[in-house]
Motif scaffolding. Structure first.
Motif, PDB file in Angstrom:
ATOM      1  N   LEU A 105       7.290   4.205  -4.811  1.00  0.00           N
ATOM      2  CA  LEU A 105       7.388   5.701  -4.829  1.00  0.00           C
ATOM      3  C   LEU A 105       6.947   6.299  -3.576  1.00  0.00           C
ATOM      4  CD1 LEU A 105       5.123   6.062  -7.997  1.00  0.00           C
ATOM      5  CD2 LEU A 105       7.425   6.605  -7.742  1.00  0.00           C
ATOM      6  N   LEU A 106       6.421   5.397  -2.562  1.00  0.00           N
ATOM      7  CA  LEU A 106       5.923   6.198  -1.476  1.00  0.00           C
ATOM      8  C   LEU A 106       6.416   5.370  -0.166  1.00  0.00           C
ATOM      9  CD1 LEU A 106       2.198   7.376  -2.069  1.00  0.00           C
ATOM     10  CD2 LEU A 106       4.376   8.699  -1.310  1.00  0.00           C
ATOM     11  N   GLN A 107       7.509   4.390  -0.586  1.00  0.00           N
ATOM     12  CA  GLN A 107       8.310   3.619   0.549  1.00  0.00           C
ATOM     13  C   GLN A 107       7.453   3.024   1.476  1.00  0.00           C
ATOM     14  OE1 GLN A 107      12.220   3.748   0.717  1.00  0.00           O
ATOM     15  NE2 GLN A 107      11.204   3.660  -1.322  1.00  0.00           N
ATOM     16  N   VAL A 108       6.538   2.081   0.964  1.00  0.00           N
ATOM     17  CA  VAL A 108       5.638   1.218   1.784  1.00  0.00           C
ATOM     18  C   VAL A 108       6.365   0.080   2.150  1.00  0.00           C
ATOM     19  CG1 VAL A 108       3.407   0.243   1.989  1.00  0.00           C
ATOM     20  CG2 VAL A 108       3.935   2.548   0.544  1.00  0.00           C
ATOM     21  N   ILE A 109       6.275  -0.777   3.262  1.00  0.00           N
ATOM     22  CA  ILE A 109       6.721  -1.785   3.662  1.00  0.00           C
ATOM     23  C   ILE A 109       5.590  -2.888   3.058  1.00  0.00           C
ATOM     24  CG2 ILE A 109       8.212  -1.194   5.382  1.00  0.00           C
ATOM     25  CD1 ILE A 109       6.261  -1.788   7.267  1.00  0.00           C
ATOM     26  N   GLN A 110       6.171  -4.265   2.920  1.00  0.00           N
ATOM     27  CA  GLN A 110       5.105  -5.287   2.620  1.00  0.00           C
ATOM     28  C   GLN A 110       3.855  -5.485   3.609  1.00  0.00           C
ATOM     29  OE1 GLN A 110       5.788  -7.088  -0.472  1.00  0.00           O
ATOM     30  NE2 GLN A 110       3.587  -7.392  -0.330  1.00  0.00           N
ATOM     31  N   PRO A 111       3.930  -5.539   4.760  1.00  0.00           N
ATOM     32  CA  PRO A 111       2.981  -5.788   5.875  1.00  0.00           C
ATOM     33  C   PRO A 111       1.791  -4.713   5.486  1.00  0.00           C
ATOM     34  CG  PRO A 111       4.781  -6.253   6.823  1.00  0.00           C
ATOM     35  CD  PRO A 111       5.293  -5.606   5.645  1.00  0.00           C
ATOM     36  N   THR A 112       2.196  -3.394   5.367  1.00  0.00           N
ATOM     37  CA  THR A 112       1.475  -2.333   5.149  1.00  0.00           C
ATOM     38  C   THR A 112       0.627  -2.346   3.868  1.00  0.00           C
ATOM     39  OG1 THR A 112       2.841  -0.751   6.530  1.00  0.00           O
ATOM     40  CG2 THR A 112       1.111   0.380   5.358  1.00  0.00           C
ATOM     41  N   ILE A 150       1.065   3.615  -4.757  1.00  0.00           N
ATOM     42  CA  ILE A 150       0.466   4.953  -4.187  1.00  0.00           C
ATOM     43  C   ILE A 150      -0.795   4.774  -3.685  1.00  0.00           C
ATOM     44  CG2 ILE A 150      -0.395   7.267  -5.138  1.00  0.00           C
ATOM     45  CD1 ILE A 150       1.505   7.094  -7.466  1.00  0.00           C
ATOM     46  N   THR A 151      -1.686   4.230  -4.200  1.00  0.00           N
ATOM     47  CA  THR A 151      -3.142   3.783  -3.611  1.00  0.00           C
ATOM     48  C   THR A 151      -3.002   3.331  -2.413  1.00  0.00           C
ATOM     49  OG1 THR A 151      -3.461   2.056  -4.911  1.00  0.00           O
ATOM     50  CG2 THR A 151      -4.107   4.158  -5.783  1.00  0.00           C
ATOM     51  N   ALA A 152      -2.160   2.405  -2.325  1.00  0.00           N
ATOM     52  CA  ALA A 152      -2.030   1.654  -0.861  1.00  0.00           C
ATOM     53  C   ALA A 152      -1.657   2.701   0.189  1.00  0.00           C
ATOM     54  CB  ALA A 152      -1.219   0.649  -0.961  1.00  0.00           C
ATOM     55  N   ALA A 153      -0.680   3.415  -0.137  1.00  0.00           N
ATOM     56  CA  ALA A 153      -0.092   4.271   0.823  1.00  0.00           C
ATOM     57  C   ALA A 153      -1.069   5.450   1.329  1.00  0.00           C
ATOM     58  CB  ALA A 153       1.372   4.892   0.320  1.00  0.00           C
ATOM     59  N   ALA A 154      -1.822   5.882   0.055  1.00  0.00           N
ATOM     60  CA  ALA A 154      -2.974   6.884   0.364  1.00  0.00           C
ATOM     61  C   ALA A 154      -3.832   6.366   1.148  1.00  0.00           C
ATOM     62  CB  ALA A 154      -3.506   7.464  -1.082  1.00  0.00           C
ATOM     63  N   ASN A 155      -4.158   4.915   0.972  1.00  0.00           N
ATOM     64  CA  ASN A 155      -5.167   4.568   2.017  1.00  0.00           C
ATOM     65  C   ASN A 155      -4.888   4.356   3.428  1.00  0.00           C
ATOM     66  OD1 ASN A 155      -7.840   2.999   2.558  1.00  0.00           O
ATOM     67  ND2 ASN A 155      -6.900   0.991   1.836  1.00  0.00           N
ATOM     68  N   TYR A 156      -3.600   3.870   3.494  1.00  0.00           N
ATOM     69  CA  TYR A 156      -3.035   4.024   4.820  1.00  0.00           C
ATOM     70  C   TYR A 156      -2.997   5.238   5.661  1.00  0.00           C
ATOM     71  CZ  TYR A 156       0.957   3.946   8.323  1.00  0.00           C
ATOM     72  OH  TYR A 156       1.627   4.106   9.552  1.00  0.00           O
ATOM     73  N   ALA A 157      -2.460   6.316   4.821  1.00  0.00           N
ATOM     74  CA  ALA A 157      -2.450   7.698   5.258  1.00  0.00           C
ATOM     75  C   ALA A 157      -3.847   8.232   5.763  1.00  0.00           C
ATOM     76  CB  ALA A 157      -1.623   8.594   4.428  1.00  0.00           C
ATOM     77  N   ASP A 179       0.330  -5.177   2.169  1.00  0.00           N
ATOM     78  CA  ASP A 179      -1.063  -6.059   2.109  1.00  0.00           C
ATOM     79  C   ASP A 179      -2.199  -5.674   2.912  1.00  0.00           C
ATOM     80  OD1 ASP A 179       0.878  -7.664   0.754  1.00  0.00           O
ATOM     81  OD2 ASP A 179       1.607  -8.670   2.721  1.00  0.00           O
ATOM     82  N   THR A 180      -1.958  -4.996   3.735  1.00  0.00           N
ATOM     83  CA  THR A 180      -3.240  -4.667   4.682  1.00  0.00           C
ATOM     84  C   THR A 180      -4.128  -3.623   4.023  1.00  0.00           C
ATOM     85  OG1 THR A 180      -2.015  -4.933   6.702  1.00  0.00           O
ATOM     86  CG2 THR A 180      -3.982  -3.582   6.859  1.00  0.00           C
ATOM     87  N   TYR A 181      -3.341  -2.513   3.242  1.00  0.00           N
ATOM     88  CA  TYR A 181      -4.109  -1.454   2.514  1.00  0.00           C
ATOM     89  C   TYR A 181      -4.167  -1.696   1.115  1.00  0.00           C
ATOM     90  CZ  TYR A 181      -3.905   0.400   7.444  1.00  0.00           C
ATOM     91  OH  TYR A 181      -4.292   0.614   8.857  1.00  0.00           O
ATOM     92  N   HIS A 182      -3.794  -2.575   0.711  1.00  0.00           N
ATOM     93  CA  HIS A 182      -3.848  -2.714  -0.845  1.00  0.00           C
ATOM     94  C   HIS A 182      -5.217  -2.455  -1.330  1.00  0.00           C
ATOM     95  CE1 HIS A 182      -4.665  -5.248  -4.549  1.00  0.00           C
ATOM     96  NE2 HIS A 182      -3.815  -4.625  -4.867  1.00  0.00           N
ATOM     97  N   VAL A 183      -5.211  -1.595  -2.363  1.00  0.00           N
ATOM     98  CA  VAL A 183      -6.604  -1.481  -3.098  1.00  0.00           C
ATOM     99  C   VAL A 183      -7.188  -2.363  -4.042  1.00  0.00           C
ATOM    100  CG1 VAL A 183      -7.766   0.529  -4.223  1.00  0.00           C
ATOM    101  CG2 VAL A 183      -6.086   1.204  -2.451  1.00  0.00           C
ATOM    102  N   LYS A 184      -8.241  -2.933  -4.042  1.00  0.00           N
ATOM    103  CA  LYS A 184      -8.669  -3.968  -4.883  1.00  0.00           C
ATOM    104  C   LYS A 184      -8.596  -3.254  -6.153  1.00  0.00           C
ATOM    105  CE  LYS A 184     -12.500  -7.083  -5.454  1.00  0.00           C
ATOM    106  NZ  LYS A 184     -13.881  -7.644  -4.991  1.00  0.00           N
ATOM    107  N   GLY A 185      -8.332  -4.037  -7.333  1.00  0.00           N
ATOM    108  CA  GLY A 185      -8.279  -3.373  -8.823  1.00  0.00           C
ATOM    109  C   GLY A 185      -6.999  -3.117  -9.179  1.00  0.00           C
ATOM    110  N   GLY A 208     -13.382   6.426  -2.523  1.00  0.00           N
ATOM    111  CA  GLY A 208     -13.634   7.223  -1.507  1.00  0.00           C
ATOM    112  C   GLY A 208     -12.236   7.512  -0.482  1.00  0.00           C
ATOM    113  N   ILE A 209     -11.128   7.393  -1.297  1.00  0.00           N
ATOM    114  CA  ILE A 209      -9.745   7.844  -0.407  1.00  0.00           C
ATOM    115  C   ILE A 209      -9.522   9.128  -1.029  1.00  0.00           C
ATOM    116  CG2 ILE A 209      -7.427   6.740  -0.182  1.00  0.00           C
ATOM    117  CD1 ILE A 209      -8.343   4.250  -1.562  1.00  0.00           C
ATOM    118  N   PRO A 210      -9.229   9.909   0.232  1.00  0.00           N
ATOM    119  CA  PRO A 210      -8.869  11.317   0.055  1.00  0.00           C
ATOM    120  C   PRO A 210      -7.618  11.401  -0.245  1.00  0.00           C
ATOM    121  CG  PRO A 210      -8.950  10.819   2.378  1.00  0.00           C
ATOM    122  CD  PRO A 210      -9.611   9.601   1.854  1.00  0.00           C
TER     123      PRO A 210
END
Length: 217
Positions: free
Chosen positions: A169-176, A196-203, A178-184, A130-132
């Protein structure tokens, strides 16, 4: 003419009449015989008339009611057997198709090990979670942030100075991450799909969608 001659003529005339009567009677008898002959010969003619043709079986024996019933029963059994075989074949075909569909659903989808494959795999995971986001939005931000290099590291910005450089690829820092990591997905910052999925989830949480991001975020 003398009396003797006259009597003689009379006798002759009577004789002729009698003969004529006899001949007439004989003619009538003959006519009756001729007339009766056809009716007497009729039975002989009917005796030589062609007999009715009776149906025969394959072995040359006359077909009886029982034989016809047996043939009808045999044809019915044969037709039923054909229908049964056809039904079994259809069931087998349907079962095979169902098995193929099931195998297709169970078989893991494969993706190319490149930027296109990483984006497509990420989009499938995002859709399931459900992540846009769209292909265009992900690709545009990836090319701006890392030029498509999954191992890119920023060693000069404030995050690098603070010891948590932006990576992937989307220049994510480790704390971000860890917070928005997508299970699986792998719990590794530089893994292409996980990044990519963690960055998209954060965005999605901060901007509504990665598609709304057009600069450093």
């Amino acid at each position: 003419m003398s009396r003797f001659a006259l009597l003689r003529n009379v006798r002759v005339t009577r004789t002729q009449k009698v003969a004529t009567a006899v001949l007439a009677a004989a003619g009538a008898t003959t006519a009756l015989a001729v007339t009766a002959a056809p009716s007497q010969a009729a039975p002989a003619t009917s005796a030589h008339a062609p007999a009715a043709v009776k149906p025969v079986s394959a072995n040359g024996m006359p077909k009886t009611g029982a034989g016809k019933s047996a043939e009808t029963a045999s044809a019915t059994v044969s037709a039923a057997g054909h229908l049964k075989v056809t039904a079994v074949e259809k069931q087998g075909h349907a079962a095979k198709q169902a098995a193929n569909r099931s195998a297709e659903r169970q078989a893991p989808k494969s993706y190319a090990n490149n930027l296109d494959g990483w984006i497509r795999q990420s989009l499938d995971i995002m859709k399931n979670k459900g992540i846009p986001g769209s292909y265009e939005g992900l690709h545009r931000n990836i090319m701006r942030e890392s030029s498509g290099n999954p191992n890119a590291v920023n060693n000069w910005d404030i995050n690098a100075i603070n010891g948590i450089p932006s990576k992937g690829l989307l220049q994510v820092i480790q704390p971000t991450f860890d917070t928005y990591h997508v299970k699986g997905t792998p719990h590794k910052l530089t893994d292409p799909v996980a990044n990519i999925t963690a960055a998209a989830n954060y965005a999605a949480h901060r901007y509504g969608s990665i598609d709304n991001v057009n600069s450093a975020y």
